[in-house]
Design an enzyme around this catalytic site. Structure first.
Site, PDB file in Angstrom:
ATOM      1  N   LYS A   1      -0.955  -8.404  -2.976  1.00 27.97           N
ATOM      2  CA  LYS A   1      -2.264  -7.782  -2.850  1.00 27.97           C
ATOM      3  C   LYS A   1      -2.102  -6.278  -3.023  1.00 27.97           C
ATOM      4  CE  LYS A   1      -6.102  -6.136  -0.821  1.00 27.97           C
ATOM      5  NZ  LYS A   1      -6.391  -4.822  -0.258  1.00 27.97           N
TER       6      LYS A   1
ATOM      7  N   TYR B   1       0.842  -1.200   0.000  1.00 28.69           N
ATOM      8  CA  TYR B   1       0.000   0.000   0.000  1.00 28.69           C
ATOM      9  C   TYR B   1       0.872   1.243   0.000  1.00 28.69           C
ATOM     10  CZ  TYR B   1      -4.053  -2.845   1.487  1.00 28.69           C
ATOM     11  OH  TYR B   1      -5.073  -3.757   1.565  1.00 28.69           O
TER      12      TYR B   1
END
Lengths: 306, 306, 306, 306, 306
Positions: free
Chosen positions: C204, C171
């Site tokens: 992810k 992220y």
């Protein structure tokens, strides 16, 4: 004594733990006057670190002697006694096997200027002193919180492998929280939940007020109409936030109070909310021994009937 | 020599310790002129680190040689000799078995600008040098205090497992304390108590003044009428704050003084307060050897009669 | 069940891994309704750490109980369930062997003020809980990113040696990135690539927007005419940046949305771009169980046909 | 060759050390032209780190080759050769057993902006390269000094256990010291004393000036009339501050000088003060080999007669 | 194939290394078209970390696949292939034994704001992937340089013990250096020398300009008339600063250039200066494969004749 159905149910919550840890949970849950009820009343004596010796013990000088507290916890029929290293070293042999002990692993003090704590004991210390559990404080919201959680991770992993129980004191404080925020319901529930996520077996928080603090949380509490008018409702919410009540959650009795009846009334409300028990320090050992035993008796009675 | 009843009582305070540590406590308590009395007089020579060599030894140049201090402690009939690594390395073999030694594990110095200390020795060093104890300084109130306590925890755990005694020098300083605060009664008692909580066997603090420092503590001292007018009363309070007198607490003799009689009078008051003994450095080794032996003899006499 | 050709091909991408890790990859790829398709749908429940318990579970209070999520993932036919330590401890024994689990190793929280995370679990925890994988979040661009990558290195090395799969949540955030930059295509692709370089087995990331952020990258994207008008094109680019599609890359479904159809439409576009699957948390467990199962069924169907 | 009485006396100073360390001390004290005299002349070549290669070796380019310095130390009949890891790796096998080597464990460089050093070698490196000693620099007064002392403690403990000798370069610098203070007599003596306290076997300091720096020390130097007018007096004071002369103390020859005669005259004064020897780097290897041998011969002669 | 005299000579430079490390040096020096010449051409592909995937591979998208680079290095007859963990994991089994690999242990990235790098691999990783060497970047002059050197020390010690070769990328940057200073001759030579001192077997630096940067160094370069007008002279100086040419020193080809002929001309000058070889990344893999092979063929030819 064979364990009760209530205790068996509680052990089921801790399905991932090894027999050693389960055994120490049983030891606490089958101790004293609350044995078998699934409830706990714990005597913590770490105020010497936090506030200094005179502020802790001058009101009842018998408490300067660490052995006093072992005996008080035993005589009051409590579930466990929690204290820092030196306090346990000074009585662990004499009272061995008479009361489960929780070694408080970290402590702050009133001379310090950082919102942190010092780790003053090890798992090896807990084992050599015959403890059933370790106790560890985190300050969710503090700039040291990530570091504290990582200390907890290391100690908890080692404790669980050694068959000990992990008790986490979760006290919110830090830049995003004002004084009211530290005991706001959303913050208290969040702090309890983080302790559960970090792997605590038993969680200790303060009783929450009806305030809310984080804007994003306020929205949810209001939209979902989470009840918070009474102490019992607030306690029920905190307990729900600890894995839908599948973790033991104990509460302090609020600030040091002079009025025993109102103190006991608050304990009753907390118990009504579904708390697993109480952790009562200064409010017990700063009174004369007879008064302390009487008051602890009333608390034990409340939980015996809860 | 069989241990006395007084020493047996003291060993009872250390019920959690292993026979190795108990043996080293006995070694110090059965050494020299105070053997069996339960009292200790210790010679510490770590001033070379703290103040530099000339400020420490130029007044009595025989002291530049580390062997001088071993011999002084032996000839004065003292209980133990404490010094940093290099000082002990330079005499530990020659004087092996003649005087219990305390390896001072950390030290500051006058060139440093931080309120911290460097750890300059290890438990393995203490063992290879045949020491009976380690010595460690903490600065309660300093921004390094949590880190120091964690260093102490690691060293103390290893020391206790190896059968060594742990002596903690507890010297308050830091942002919340002004110069008067560092020796105020509440602060001194708090510092001693924290050393006890951290697991010290023997605690070394400075004699307190009659001042109080922390506002929250002042209130309690006044409400509870804790006596502090005389040095003996103040010493008694500090000793009480060390587990109701169940830890050995030794005191320095105050600042470097020229007037031996007033120095000795202060030692007498400290002893009257119930101190476990004295730790006297510069006031002994900076005098000519004969004068030092005479003065140490007077201190030993005070504690022999205490 | 024998593995399919698609799964065999994917195992070929992980040629350096030991049979233990290959076995845990197979466990996830042969689980549930997508078994054998080479696609994955994962249920992650770490929002209690990130947002607190009420914001996560009050909308569907059944979710306060950790066992709810195990059962939801099983009943929806998903590939794996990811959660922090406490959440897995509270169900790992009851659901042992029924659904592969991913132990989320680090977490942030809404009370913290630093762009970092606390590591709250160990590889030993993952092994004792029977997990197939560990999950770890890095914040590329954060001032803690180098430290996070080094934590990841240690955990990933130990995980791989123990036969576990390593899933990395990547992220972007930090001083060089504004809010739009965090999901810009070049940044998202860079974050995914760094996770691959750091040795992730499964990556992810969030679905990227058509924005570009780093000036030096904008030049290349424009000169090389890298397509980015549609979500499918952008996903294809991110997948290409993960070793030309030789790493499993899964995407969240975007922000918490109320409109299920548009949410599902986005999932379809992501699948069309060649994603290896979806990771869907709040959008599933905050709905009533029936609705959640229906929606997860639609997502699984999309990937079954992809 | 049997050791001499002088060497036997010196070994007596190191009574706490194991036979391995004593053996390596003997190796240095029985090497070269000063064998048996109890004096040492050491060639240090770590200037490449401190000043860069051209500033170190361009004046005599033969010195770019690490083997040059081994040979120079051997041919000049010196006691030992000290250098960083790479320099020793590049000649340790070829010259094995011909000259005792000191592995310089830490170094600074001219591109750095912090008053610290990087540790660039380990005890395992010292052992695999057949070294007799390790060398370590501390900066008393620097904000990194406590950390450096703790690095030294770890390395010295491991070195002594492995039978190596510990040489400490003690160079004062930091916020409390101006340029003159770094070589002031009180500071130099203090730095040497701290190295001794930290457990150094051999101490390397710069020759002190007649200045004094710390106000509290000035008072003592003046009251005690510590002689400091001549270099020999100042050296005698520094040697006294190293355990009354019971530690080997070696001195550099001052700054890089062109005038050989005055350089030699200074060495003579240092030797007259009771120094254990000289450590001469740039002043030897930056001259043509013949000149260097001649000059080192004059230094060796001084110490042979000291 | 028996090693050549040239390779035998080079092995002599590494006299302190164990047979494992010597074997891996031989593996690189006896690989590909330059086998036996004592020269090396290395393909490094770590630009994905430094610049991101699109800036690295969009110009020649075949390069998104890690296997492309193994094959390119093999087909071009290069000496070794260097890449970060994930890149090697994705091809190490398929190409095992076909080309020596260098595991790049640390990397920076364009989203980071600190002049540091993250260590993203371990020696255990290098061994399980069958690598011949580790690669590590230091930034001499950076405020992280001491920490980087200490990371290098740990990794290099472990690598050498495991029989691996240590390659150090030495890139000056930091507060004392402006952009021109980073490639100035004195700085480049100093950076290469420090890598040698830190124990590097192979040193990678950028080709220096004719600028000088540190005032104290300028004086020496001018007084000693160190030649620096031509690239070949400057390369010769850097090589001399690496232990008089007794360490392998390889150079990048300068910035990413479009004009192949001028790029090749620079390589020729570098080879003329006595470089041990070239390390060519973006200038090779960003071209179409045929062009890359042609250009790498020209570089190999230059070193074959050097």
């Amino acid at each position: 004594m064979a364990i009760t159905e209530k205790v068996r149910t509680i052990l089921g919550w801790y399905e991932s733990d090894n027999p050693g840890t389960k055994g120490n949970l049983v030891r606490m849950l089958m101790q004293g006057k609350l044995a078998g009820t699934g409830k706990l009343v714990i005597l913590p004596v770490d105020q010497g670190f936090e506030h200094g010796p005179a502020r802790s013990f001058a009101a009842n000088p018998a408490g300067y002697d660490p052995r006093y507290h072992f005996q008080l916890a035993i005589d009051a029929g409590l579930s466990a006694y929690a204290a820092p290293l030196g306090m346990l070293e000074a009585g662990a042999a004499e009272f061995a096997g008479q009361i489960p002990t929780i070694l408080k692993m970290n402590s702050s003090n009133s001379l310090a200027t950082e919102k942190d704590q010092a780790v003053t004991a090890s798992i090896a210390d807990a084992l050599r002193l015959g403890c059933s559990a370790i106790g560890f404080t985190i300050y969710p919201g503090s700039e040291y919180c990530f570091a504290q959680m990582e200390e907890l991770r290391e100690l908890a992993e080692e404790a669980k492998a050694a068959g000990l129980v992990v008790v986490v004191w979760s006290y919110p404080r830090g830049p995003l929280l004002d004084k009211a925020g530290e005991t706001a319901l959303d913050i208290c529930a969040y702090a309890a939940h983080m302790a559960a996520l970090a792997g605590a077996h038993i969680i200790k928080v303060k009783p929450p007020t009806d305030k809310l603090s984080l804007p994003a949380a306020i929205k949810v509490y209001e939209e979902q109409h989470i009840p918070r008018a009474t102490m019992a409702e607030r306690i029920a919410h905190v307990v729900q936030c600890c894995f839908a009540g599948r973790r033991l959650v104990v509460f302090s009795g609020g600030d040091n109070v002079k009025d025993t009846d109102s103190f006991i009334a608050t304990i009753q409300q907390i118990a009504d909310g579904g708390a697993s028990g109480a952790i009562v320090g200064r409010n017990s050992f700063q009174r004369p021994r007879d008064e302390a035993l009487a008051m602890l008796g009333r608390i034990v009675d409340i939980y015996a009937k809860a």
